[in-house]
Design a protein around this motif. Structure first.
Motif, PDB file in Angstrom:
ATOM      1  N   LEU A  78      -4.369  -9.471   7.409  1.00 47.22           N
ATOM      2  CA  LEU A  78      -3.445  -9.173   6.314  1.00 47.22           C
ATOM      3  C   LEU A  78      -2.113  -9.888   6.508  1.00 47.22           C
ATOM      4  O   LEU A  78      -1.496 -10.347   5.540  1.00 47.22           O
ATOM      5  N   ILE A  81      -1.976 -13.273   5.099  1.00 43.76           N
ATOM      6  CA  ILE A  81      -1.997 -13.358   3.638  1.00 43.76           C
ATOM      7  C   ILE A  81      -0.591 -13.227   3.033  1.00 43.76           C
ATOM      8  O   ILE A  81      -0.370 -13.526   1.859  1.00 43.76           O
ATOM      9  N   VAL A 124      -7.926  -7.234   0.693  1.00 41.30           N
ATOM     10  CA  VAL A 124      -6.620  -6.574   0.783  1.00 41.30           C
ATOM     11  C   VAL A 124      -6.729  -5.125   0.312  1.00 41.30           C
ATOM     12  O   VAL A 124      -6.236  -4.199   0.976  1.00 41.30           O
ATOM     13  N   SER A 128      -6.022  -2.509   3.353  1.00 41.13           N
ATOM     14  CA  SER A 128      -4.576  -2.288   3.437  1.00 41.13           C
ATOM     15  C   SER A 128      -4.225  -0.911   3.994  1.00 41.13           C
ATOM     16  O   SER A 128      -3.064  -0.635   4.308  1.00 41.13           O
ATOM     17  N   PHE A 139       1.000  -4.666  -0.971  1.00 45.43           N
ATOM     18  CA  PHE A 139      -0.233  -5.441  -0.855  1.00 45.43           C
ATOM     19  C   PHE A 139      -1.213  -5.079  -1.963  1.00 45.43           C
ATOM     20  O   PHE A 139      -1.827  -5.965  -2.580  1.00 45.43           O
ATOM     21  N   ASP A 140      -1.368  -3.777  -2.226  1.00 36.62           N
ATOM     22  CA  ASP A 140      -2.310  -3.342  -3.260  1.00 36.62           C
ATOM     23  C   ASP A 140      -1.892  -3.847  -4.642  1.00 36.62           C
ATOM     24  O   ASP A 140      -2.732  -4.278  -5.438  1.00 36.62           O
ATOM     25  N   ALA A 143      -2.794  -7.559  -4.900  1.00 36.55           N
ATOM     26  CA  ALA A 143      -4.233  -7.793  -5.025  1.00 36.55           C
ATOM     27  C   ALA A 143      -4.734  -7.408  -6.416  1.00 36.55           C
ATOM     28  O   ALA A 143      -5.535  -8.135  -7.028  1.00 36.55           O
TER      29      ALA A 143
END
Length: 259
Positions: A78, A81, A124, A128, A139-140, A143
């Protein structure tokens, strides 16, 4: 449990907005002078192209880093990314459709070093949970935005037509038992027409669709697979007139897209 937005892509994936950069930042009017307006447009387009390259470069780097992980270390994966997220968000602030065009490449399947086949956005959303709660939301959200951009781009008529023509051409080439360059080119001509139309509507997306078009096609007559951009330039001599020039130009344009 987190809610994951599920979107079904077209069977050959990839597509984009019909109008070039819909919903993007408006071009400024500079003292009513056309020359200055055109210069502003040109600079903006160059900026968008540079930001797209940043996104794609970051995606390649992240996938390479994850491919080097021999054990599933989701925190490190992660972390790799983050640069993709930052570059994508920066591009999306300038051009929504240009960002959507890169969403396909971001979410294209790749193999992790520990053997799993991954798609970045889904990965992700799934992993996450290992992050602190404050980071997990960021992150969510990213994505889900990527998946939404993919879904919105897939529904564009011009891109959908290109992919449908490509799927049809692949089936034809798959079933050809005897090599005939003329028949292969005949099968590819509708793909060329649709892709050229997409390029006029959305050049950034058309450039990324070139990656899908150029995946080797397994031919019924054997060989290592037909790579369309090379094939049309090599074999266009079997046709004549404008079609030969159009095929050569199409193949050359796709090769530029892939650089």
């Amino acid at each position: 449990m987190k809610k994951v937005f599920l979107y079904t892509l077209l069977t050959v994936f990839c597509a984009g907005a019909v109008n070039a950069f819909p919903g993007d930042v408006a071009f400024p009017q500079v003292n009513g002078l056309d020359g200055k307006i055109q210069k502003t447009k040109m600079i903006r387009q160059q900026n968008v192209a540079a930001l797209q390259k940043d996104v794609l470069s970051a995606a390649v780097s992240a996938k390479n880093e994850i491919a080097r992980l021999q054990e599933p270390n989701f925190s490190l994966a992660l972390q790799s990314i983050v640069k993709v997220m930052d570059a994508y968000n920066a591009l999306r602030r300038v051009s929504v459709s240009a960002a959507a065009a890169t969403s396909f490449e971001i979410n294209a399947p790749f193999k992790a070093g520990w053997g799993a086949q991954l798609k970045m956005a889904e990965f992700v959303l799934r992993e996450s949970v290992v992050l602190p709660e404050s980071m997990q939301g960021e992150f969510d959200a990213w994505a889900n935005q990527v998946l939404q951009d993919v879904a919105s781009a897939v529904n564009a008529p011009a891109a959908r037509e290109t992919l449908e023509k490509l799927s049809s051409a692949r089936r034809t080439i798959n079933t050809m038992k005897t090599y005939n360059a003329g028949y292969v080119l005949q099968a590819l001509a509708p793909v060329m027409d649709a892709h050229n139309a997409l390029r006029k509507a959305d050049p950034a997306l058309a450039a990324l669709v070139s990656r899908e078009i150029n995946k080797p096609i397994k031919a019924g007559f054997g060989g290592n697979g037909v790579v369309i951009s090379r094939f049309v330039q090599m074999e266009s001599v079997v046709v004549s007139g404008n079609l030969q020039y159009e095929l050569d130009a199409w193949g050359a344009a796709m090769e530029r897209d892939l650089k």
